[in-house]
Design an enzyme around this catalytic site. Structure first.
Site, PDB file in Angstrom:
ATOM      1  N   SER A  10       0.853  -1.191   0.000  1.00 32.18           N
ATOM      2  CA  SER A  10       0.000   0.000   0.000  1.00 32.18           C
ATOM      3  C   SER A  10       0.884   1.235   0.000  1.00 32.18           C
ATOM      4  O   SER A  10       1.617   1.486   0.969  1.00 32.18           O
ATOM      5  CB  SER A  10      -0.885   0.017   1.240  1.00 32.18           C
ATOM      6  OG  SER A  10      -1.409   1.324   1.404  1.00 32.18           O
ATOM      7  N   HIS A  35      -1.368  -1.358  -4.149  1.00 28.32           N
ATOM      8  CA  HIS A  35      -2.626  -1.023  -3.478  1.00 28.32           C
ATOM      9  C   HIS A  35      -2.682   0.490  -3.282  1.00 28.32           C
ATOM     10  O   HIS A  35      -1.744   1.100  -2.760  1.00 28.32           O
ATOM     11  CB  HIS A  35      -2.675  -1.763  -2.137  1.00 28.32           C
ATOM     12  CG  HIS A  35      -3.972  -1.634  -1.406  1.00 28.32           C
ATOM     13  ND1 HIS A  35      -5.085  -2.375  -1.742  1.00 28.32           N
ATOM     14  CD2 HIS A  35      -4.336  -0.865  -0.349  1.00 28.32           C
ATOM     15  CE1 HIS A  35      -6.078  -2.066  -0.908  1.00 28.32           C
ATOM     16  NE2 HIS A  35      -5.651  -1.137  -0.066  1.00 28.32           N
ATOM     17  N   ASP A  37      -4.863   3.553  -1.776  1.00 28.63           N
ATOM     18  CA  ASP A  37      -5.916   3.871  -0.803  1.00 28.63           C
ATOM     19  C   ASP A  37      -6.472   5.280  -0.991  1.00 28.63           C
ATOM     20  O   ASP A  37      -5.778   6.260  -0.717  1.00 28.63           O
ATOM     21  CB  ASP A  37      -5.346   3.759   0.617  1.00 28.63           C
ATOM     22  CG  ASP A  37      -5.127   2.313   1.034  1.00 28.63           C
ATOM     23  OD1 ASP A  37      -6.098   1.532   0.953  1.00 28.63           O
ATOM     24  OD2 ASP A  37      -4.001   1.972   1.434  1.00 28.63           O
ATOM     25  N   MET A  39      -9.119   8.109   0.213  1.00 23.28           N
ATOM     26  CA  MET A  39      -9.941   8.477   1.385  1.00 23.28           C
ATOM     27  C   MET A  39     -10.526   9.870   1.177  1.00 23.28           C
ATOM     28  O   MET A  39      -9.840  10.759   0.675  1.00 23.28           O
ATOM     29  CB  MET A  39      -9.060   8.495   2.637  1.00 23.28           C
ATOM     30  CG  MET A  39      -8.348   7.189   2.888  1.00 23.28           C
ATOM     31  SD  MET A  39      -7.348   7.304   4.383  1.00 23.28           S
ATOM     32  CE  MET A  39      -6.526   5.704   4.331  1.00 23.28           C
ATOM     33  N   HIS A  68      -8.514   1.035  -3.695  1.00 20.41           N
ATOM     34  CA  HIS A  68      -9.397   0.808  -2.545  1.00 20.41           C
ATOM     35  C   HIS A  68     -10.095   2.123  -2.247  1.00 20.41           C
ATOM     36  O   HIS A  68      -9.484   3.061  -1.723  1.00 20.41           O
ATOM     37  CB  HIS A  68      -8.537   0.332  -1.366  1.00 20.41           C
ATOM     38  CG  HIS A  68      -9.285   0.082  -0.101  1.00 20.41           C
ATOM     39  ND1 HIS A  68      -8.669  -0.148   1.107  1.00 20.41           N
ATOM     40  CD2 HIS A  68     -10.618   0.003   0.155  1.00 20.41           C
ATOM     41  CE1 HIS A  68      -9.574  -0.338   2.053  1.00 20.41           C
ATOM     42  NE2 HIS A  68     -10.769  -0.237   1.497  1.00 20.41           N
ATOM     43  N   MET A  70     -12.196   4.276  -0.154  1.00 23.14           N
ATOM     44  CA  MET A  70     -12.810   4.489   1.160  1.00 23.14           C
ATOM     45  C   MET A  70     -13.534   5.836   1.083  1.00 23.14           C
ATOM     46  O   MET A  70     -13.119   6.834   1.684  1.00 23.14           O
ATOM     47  CB  MET A  70     -11.721   4.482   2.243  1.00 23.14           C
ATOM     48  CG  MET A  70     -11.191   3.075   2.509  1.00 23.14           C
ATOM     49  SD  MET A  70      -9.620   3.063   3.405  1.00 23.14           S
ATOM     50  CE  MET A  70      -8.501   3.286   2.032  1.00 23.14           C
ATOM     51  N   MET A 139     -11.268  -5.907   5.819  1.00 20.63           N
ATOM     52  CA  MET A 139     -10.463  -4.929   6.568  1.00 20.63           C
ATOM     53  C   MET A 139     -10.094  -5.524   7.922  1.00 20.63           C
ATOM     54  O   MET A 139     -10.966  -5.926   8.695  1.00 20.63           O
ATOM     55  CB  MET A 139     -11.254  -3.639   6.807  1.00 20.63           C
ATOM     56  CG  MET A 139     -11.441  -2.736   5.605  1.00 20.63           C
ATOM     57  SD  MET A 139      -9.934  -2.239   4.732  1.00 20.63           S
ATOM     58  CE  MET A 139      -8.957  -1.490   6.044  1.00 20.63           C
ATOM     59  N   GLY A 144      -8.796   4.036   7.403  1.00 19.15           N
ATOM     60  CA  GLY A 144      -8.517   5.461   7.548  1.00 19.15           C
ATOM     61  C   GLY A 144      -7.043   5.791   7.750  1.00 19.15           C
ATOM     62  O   GLY A 144      -6.602   6.858   7.371  1.00 19.15           O
ATOM     63  N   PHE A 145      -6.311   4.845   8.323  1.00 14.72           N
ATOM     64  CA  PHE A 145      -4.914   5.144   8.635  1.00 14.72           C
ATOM     65  C   PHE A 145      -4.038   3.910   8.448  1.00 14.72           C
ATOM     66  O   PHE A 145      -4.472   2.797   8.757  1.00 14.72           O
ATOM     67  CB  PHE A 145      -4.782   5.620  10.089  1.00 14.72           C
ATOM     68  CG  PHE A 145      -5.598   6.860  10.360  1.00 14.72           C
ATOM     69  CD1 PHE A 145      -5.072   8.122  10.127  1.00 14.72           C
ATOM     70  CD2 PHE A 145      -6.911   6.748  10.805  1.00 14.72           C
ATOM     71  CE1 PHE A 145      -5.842   9.263  10.354  1.00 14.72           C
ATOM     72  CE2 PHE A 145      -7.692   7.882  11.035  1.00 14.72           C
ATOM     73  CZ  PHE A 145      -7.153   9.146  10.805  1.00 14.72           C
ATOM     74  N   GLY A 146      -2.830   4.138   7.972  1.00 12.98           N
ATOM     75  CA  GLY A 146      -1.845   3.058   7.912  1.00 12.98           C
ATOM     76  C   GLY A 146      -1.238   2.875   9.295  1.00 12.98           C
ATOM     77  O   GLY A 146      -1.431   3.705  10.183  1.00 12.98           O
ATOM     78  N   GLY A 147      -0.530   1.782   9.467  1.00 10.44           N
ATOM     79  CA  GLY A 147       0.252   1.587  10.686  1.00 10.44           C
ATOM     80  C   GLY A 147      -0.519   1.169  11.926  1.00 10.44           C
ATOM     81  O   GLY A 147       0.008   1.226  13.033  1.00 10.44           O
ATOM     82  N   ASP A 177      -6.486  -6.536   4.522  1.00  8.92           N
ATOM     83  CA  ASP A 177      -5.903  -5.189   4.497  1.00  8.92           C
ATOM     84  C   ASP A 177      -5.885  -4.574   5.896  1.00  8.92           C
ATOM     85  O   ASP A 177      -6.931  -4.304   6.467  1.00  8.92           O
ATOM     86  CB  ASP A 177      -6.733  -4.323   3.532  1.00  8.92           C
ATOM     87  CG  ASP A 177      -6.178  -2.912   3.371  1.00  8.92           C
ATOM     88  OD1 ASP A 177      -5.091  -2.627   3.903  1.00  8.92           O
ATOM     89  OD2 ASP A 177      -6.846  -2.115   2.686  1.00  8.92           O
ATOM     90  N   GLY A 178      -4.686  -4.377   6.404  1.00  9.19           N
ATOM     91  CA  GLY A 178      -4.522  -3.692   7.677  1.00  9.19           C
ATOM     92  C   GLY A 178      -3.661  -4.471   8.651  1.00  9.19           C
ATOM     93  O   GLY A 178      -4.018  -5.582   9.061  1.00  9.19           O
ATOM     94  N   GLY A 179      -2.499  -3.938   8.984  1.00  4.77           N
ATOM     95  CA  GLY A 179      -1.637  -4.551   9.990  1.00  4.77           C
ATOM     96  C   GLY A 179      -0.978  -5.846   9.563  1.00  4.77           C
ATOM     97  O   GLY A 179      -0.605  -6.662  10.414  1.00  4.77           O
ATOM     98  N   GLY A 199       1.226  -1.997   4.138  1.00  9.22           N
ATOM     99  CA  GLY A 199       1.767  -0.645   3.993  1.00  9.22           C
ATOM    100  C   GLY A 199       3.009  -0.487   4.832  1.00  9.22           C
ATOM    101  O   GLY A 199       4.136  -0.646   4.345  1.00  9.22           O
ATOM    102  N   SER A 200       2.806  -0.215   6.130  1.00 11.72           N
ATOM    103  CA  SER A 200       3.949  -0.025   7.024  1.00 11.72           C
ATOM    104  C   SER A 200       4.789  -1.297   7.152  1.00 11.72           C
ATOM    105  O   SER A 200       5.997  -1.216   7.393  1.00 11.72           O
ATOM    106  CB  SER A 200       3.467   0.430   8.398  1.00 11.72           C
ATOM    107  OG  SER A 200       2.457  -0.432   8.878  1.00 11.72           O
TER     108      SER A 200
HETATM  109  C1  DX5 Z   1      -6.171   1.549   5.832  1.00  8.26           C
HETATM  110  C2  DX5 Z   1      -5.801   1.214   4.405  1.00  8.26           C
HETATM  111  C3  DX5 Z   1      -4.722   0.235   4.298  1.00  8.26           C
HETATM  112  C4  DX5 Z   1      -3.399   0.717   4.882  1.00  8.26           C
HETATM  113  C5  DX5 Z   1      -2.652  -0.485   5.343  1.00  8.26           C
HETATM  114  O1  DX5 Z   1      -7.293   2.340   5.847  1.00  8.26           O
HETATM  115  O2  DX5 Z   1      -6.925   0.692   3.703  1.00  8.26           O
HETATM  116  O3  DX5 Z   1      -4.534  -0.201   2.963  1.00  8.26           O
HETATM  117  O4  DX5 Z   1      -2.610   1.422   3.985  1.00  8.26           O
HETATM  118  O5  DX5 Z   1      -1.534  -0.060   6.032  1.00  8.26           O
HETATM  119  P1  DX5 Z   1      -0.830  -0.991   7.097  1.00  8.26           P
HETATM  120  O6  DX5 Z   1      -0.342  -2.188   6.371  1.00  8.26           O
HETATM  121  O7  DX5 Z   1       0.277  -0.115   7.611  1.00  8.26           O
HETATM  122  O8  DX5 Z   1      -1.848  -1.335   8.147  1.00  8.26           O
HETATM  123 ZN    ZN Z   2      -6.507  -0.313   1.698  1.00  8.53          ZN
END
Ligand code: DX5
Ligand code: ZN
Length: 236
Positions: A10, A35, A37, A39, A68, A70, A139, A144-147, A177-179, A199-200
């Site tokens: 991502s 990917h 994202d 928003m 994606h 959102m 999800m 809404g946020f990475g990391g 998707d996420g973490g 992502g992170s």
């Molecule tokens: C969150 C996004 C994810 C995000 C994942 O709202 O949809 O795609 O970038 O980031 P990580 O892998 O850091 O959770």
């Molecule tokens: Zn995403």
């Protein structure tokens, strides 16, 4: 079972001061998809990037772009995102009344159709329309946020979704998707996911190729029915 595993970095976690270089590096590191994202500050409490950035990324990579959305009213923007270079689009079930209808539109536009569900959304919401879809995005954080940290209940949700898909003989991709990191990607694969957004978990490291290699090693180990580096020793 030989469902293809795909790793989808991502770029929300990329360094935007040098996005072109980041995309090239992630491509060279062996990513399968990118990917993207989007928003809108309404559907999620954050803003990211949109159509002009997607157009720019499209110019510098041949990798499939996995968008994606959102956002509220995703149907309004489908065509623009396809024109900008999307290969697949995920629309959230929470803002989509007619899932078969939107999937039909996405197919007409020549892209893969996916529906995303938030942690609190029941799988039935999307499973009822699964025959119309190429992919279901689960999800594993609140969008809404990475990391953010992976929500462990997502494992059971992925399992339930894959089970239902198999019961109906449907070959639909399940994206998580996420973490997602090296240390949990194997578990989620074992539960039935086959597309992994990170992502992170990737951009937070210096050597993207090495992290992706480690992720693939975990995936291979799980698909071979064993685990590495942890809970269960490989015998023999
Ligand atoms: C969150 C996004 C994810 C995000 C994942 O709202 O949809 O795609 O970038 O980031 P990580 O892998 O850091 O959770
Ligand atoms: Zn995403």
């Amino acid at each position: 079972m030989s469902r293809a595993f795909k790793i989808a970095p991502s770029i929300l976690s990329a360094d935007f001061t040098r996005l072109g270089e980041e995309v090239r590096r992630i491509e060279q590191a062996g990513a399968d998809l990118i990917h993207f994202d989007v928003m809108d500050g309404h559907f999620v409490p954050n803003l990211s990037f949109g159509i002009p950035v997607l157009e720019s990324v499209r110019k510098i990579t041949a990798l499939p772009l996995d968008v994606h959305l959102m956002i509220d009213e995703p149907a309004r923007y489908l065509e623009q995102f396809v024109r900008a270079g999307a290969n697949s689009i995920s629309v959230h079930a929470e803002v989509c009344e007619d899932i078969p209808g939107i999937a039909y539109r996405m197919h007409q536009l020549g892209i893969h159709a996916a529906i995303a569900i938030n942690p609190e959304t029941e799988p039935t919401r999307v499973l009822d329309a699964a025959a119309h879809l190429d992919m279901i995005l689960v999800m594993s954080v609140h969008p809404g946020f990475g990391g953010q940290g992976f929500i462990p209940e997502s494992i059971g949700k992925v399992q339930a979704i894959r089970h239902e898909l198999q019961r109906h003989g449907l070959e639909v991709d399940v994206e998580i998707d996420g973490g997602i990191k090296v240390d949990n990607i194997g578990l989620v694969a074992q539960a039935g996911a086959n597309v992994f957004v990170s992502g992170s978990g990737i951009f937070g490291h210096r050597d993207y190729a090495e992290i992706i290699r480690q992720m693939r090693e975990e995936l291979q180990a799980r698909s071979a029915g064993r685990t590495i580096g942890g809970d269960q020793e490989k015998s023999g």
